[in-house]
Design a protein around this motif. Structure first.
Motif, PDB file in Angstrom:
ATOM      1  N   UNK A 163      34.525  36.226  44.270  1.00  0.00           N
ATOM      2  CA  UNK A 163      33.754  36.882  43.213  1.00  0.00           C
ATOM      3  C   UNK A 163      33.604  38.383  43.452  1.00  0.00           C
ATOM      4  N   UNK A 165      35.451  40.404  45.313  1.00  0.00           N
ATOM      5  CA  UNK A 165      36.735  41.089  45.181  1.00  0.00           C
ATOM      6  C   UNK A 165      37.132  41.226  43.712  1.00  0.00           C
ATOM      7  N   UNK A 166      36.904  40.161  42.930  1.00  0.00           N
ATOM      8  CA  UNK A 166      37.264  40.223  41.503  1.00  0.00           C
ATOM      9  C   UNK A 166      36.450  41.311  40.806  1.00  0.00           C
ATOM     10  N   UNK A 169      38.007  44.558  41.650  1.00  0.00           N
ATOM     11  CA  UNK A 169      39.276  44.750  40.933  1.00  0.00           C
ATOM     12  C   UNK A 169      39.007  45.203  39.500  1.00  0.00           C
ATOM     13  N   UNK A 170      38.054  44.534  38.859  1.00  0.00           N
ATOM     14  CA  UNK A 170      37.722  44.879  37.470  1.00  0.00           C
ATOM     15  C   UNK A 170      37.143  46.283  37.384  1.00  0.00           C
ATOM     16  N   UNK A 173      40.213  48.887  38.166  1.00  0.00           N
ATOM     17  CA  UNK A 173      41.447  49.039  37.414  1.00  0.00           C
ATOM     18  C   UNK A 173      41.508  48.411  36.036  1.00  0.00           C
ATOM     19  N   UNK A 174      40.468  47.717  35.605  1.00  0.00           N
ATOM     20  CA  UNK A 174      40.628  46.933  34.377  1.00  0.00           C
ATOM     21  C   UNK A 174      40.184  47.708  33.147  1.00  0.00           C
ATOM     22  N   UNK A 175      40.391  47.087  31.985  1.00  0.00           N
ATOM     23  CA  UNK A 175      39.948  47.689  30.733  1.00  0.00           C
ATOM     24  C   UNK A 175      38.428  47.741  30.645  1.00  0.00           C
ATOM     25  N   UNK A 207      36.310  37.455  30.018  1.00  0.00           N
ATOM     26  CA  UNK A 207      36.275  38.892  30.302  1.00  0.00           C
ATOM     27  C   UNK A 207      36.786  39.703  29.117  1.00  0.00           C
ATOM     28  N   UNK A 232      30.831  36.203  36.480  1.00  0.00           N
ATOM     29  CA  UNK A 232      31.585  35.844  37.687  1.00  0.00           C
ATOM     30  C   UNK A 232      30.755  34.938  38.593  1.00  0.00           C
TER      31      UNK A 232
END
Lengths: 293, 293
Positions: A163, A165-166, A169-170, A173-175, A207, A232
């Motif tokens: 959780x 790490x996710x 990541x979001x 680098x995510x939208x 998401x 998450x």
């Protein structure tokens, strides 16, 4: 060798914390960001010498990623069921005759497979110090949240949910990244996320819904971080609790993330209690050195 | 204005493709990586002029992220149910009197919310050209996979699953990144991932299992990319198909990802058929311009 004091360190992926212990009490400590990924291959002897310069020329007991592949010494993962005696028997020697690495733990069952490094020391320490019962369900939030079952003081199985790490990541680098710079906090929006994550749809669908709701004006931008954190964690709880028995959950850790997991557990109807992860780690190191003396 | 030929472009987040169409046939085309995120705010008029220099001084019909917030002109999302006539009626004017932007589509129902830009043109185009029936279940793989339901030629609802984006996040920044540089391919390891993703545990748990299996030696590193791709697609299918009717799935797109989704659908027992997404887009542009002439 250990009775006159020692240093113990929890050397994680991105941080490390080290304590000088004398007569069972902490006399000095420090924390920095020289984790596993910040130490070059071959750089560990220098970093160990650095720890001794800061905390004293005494024996060293190390846990965590320092024992991973690419760390100082590749320490094995000992399979579950695992108890404190087997952990102590599995201590790994290093090129330094006064420094030892605590092995990690592994669990395998069919296609399931899991590993941990460092949390095992906290679990056994918590039991040794009476911070948690020998039969316990533990949730250990962090970059890689660990759900663990202790039976009769033995670690019988566990599952990791990434959780933390996710979320990173979001955030990186995510939208959704622009909206995740706010700090997540318990409350209405976090709770709405927990409820949705607990329903168990694919996170990759939920998401995107967050983004769509912001674009369509039904979710204010400032609520995104708390909602996504809840989403998450709700999904984490659903999977983590799915094959664990009923009963109180010990939430082991420290800080804001631990409180978020505790709030989410309460929301889904699970009794829970926080145990300080640092206290548990120090108790684990003390229990190990007592068996070595 | 459109009968003497036009340019149409699918201007996405990271890429754009543009075609010159004369008498219903493509006479010239190009593709490059000057997507939405590569054009500076205010840079769109120059990029539009650039397209005309390359393909001719004719009217322009644009779809995709060029109409997003931060794009050339902020084109609305038209709510479902949506049909081709309403899409045409909603065409958005730009500062250039001979350039128009196709609006996106939105879907909302309770806490569900979704948006698309560009795929709607392909869906209506596919129906107009007889590439798919007016009643169809569509899966449109991509960075953001779209599951859509067409009823009587109308787009009645859809759901986005950000499988492609998640794969890229994992490839760029996660603890699995080193093993995701291999290209995912259909086959045994992909199928094992699909089966696990289809079971519906939290991806954040299953993804850590992948790492643990590599560390414990039960999953060879070269199999990780295909397995993880299968895992994400399996979870995507489970959520995407959960509230769609039975029947053949039209997999609309092009290239390797489309084939992976088709293989996964076959594996979970769903009849499916591939339709070329570029053909569908061009058919959509043609259908729109015919209504404008």
């Amino acid at each position: 060798m250990w009775t006159d004091g020692y240093i113990t360190a929890d050397w994680g992926t991105t941080n490390r914390r080290a304590w000088r212990v004398e007569g069972g009490r902490v006399s000095a400590e420090f924390a920095d960001d020289l984790g596993f990924t910040s130490v070059s291959p071959g750089g560990f002897p220098d970093e160990v010498a650095n720890i001794r310069r800061r905390l004293g020329d005494v024996p060293l007991l190390l846990a965590g990623m320092v024992g991973a592949r690419g760390g100082w010494v590749d320490a094995p993962y000992l399979p579950c069921p695992l108890d404190l005696d087997r952990l102590v028997a599995g201590l790994v020697a290093t090129p330094d005759p006064r420094a030892f690495i605590i092995p990690g733990a592994s669990y395998q069952d069919g296609s399931r497979a899991d590993v941990m490094r460092g949390e095992e020391t906290q679990f056994f320490g918590a039991v040794a110090a009476g911070l948690c019962a020998p039969d316990a369900i533990i949730c250990h939030p962090g970059t890689h949240n660990k759900w663990a079952l202790l039976e009769g003081g033995r670690l019988t199985r566990f599952r990791t949910v990434m959780t933390g790490e996710m979320y990173n990541l979001l955030k990186n680098g995510s939208l959704l990244r622009a909206w995740l710079e706010t700090e997540a906090a318990p409350g209405e929006h976090f709770a709405a996320g927990v409820a949705q994550g607990w329903e168990g749809r694919a996170l990759t669908a939920d998401l995107f819904t967050v983004r769509a709701r912001v674009l369509l004006g039904t979710l204010p931008e400032y609520q995104v971080a708390s909602f996504v954190s809840g989403l998450l964690i709700g999904a984490d709880l659903r999977t983590g609790l799915s094959d664990l028995p009923q009963g109180e959950v010990v939430v082991m850790g420290r800080g804001a993330l631990t409180r978020l997991f505790s709030a989410a557990l309460t929301q889904v109807g699970r009794q829970n209690r926080e145990v300080d992860g640092e206290d548990a780690f120090l108790a684990g190191a003390q229990a190990i050195t007592e068996r070595l003396s």
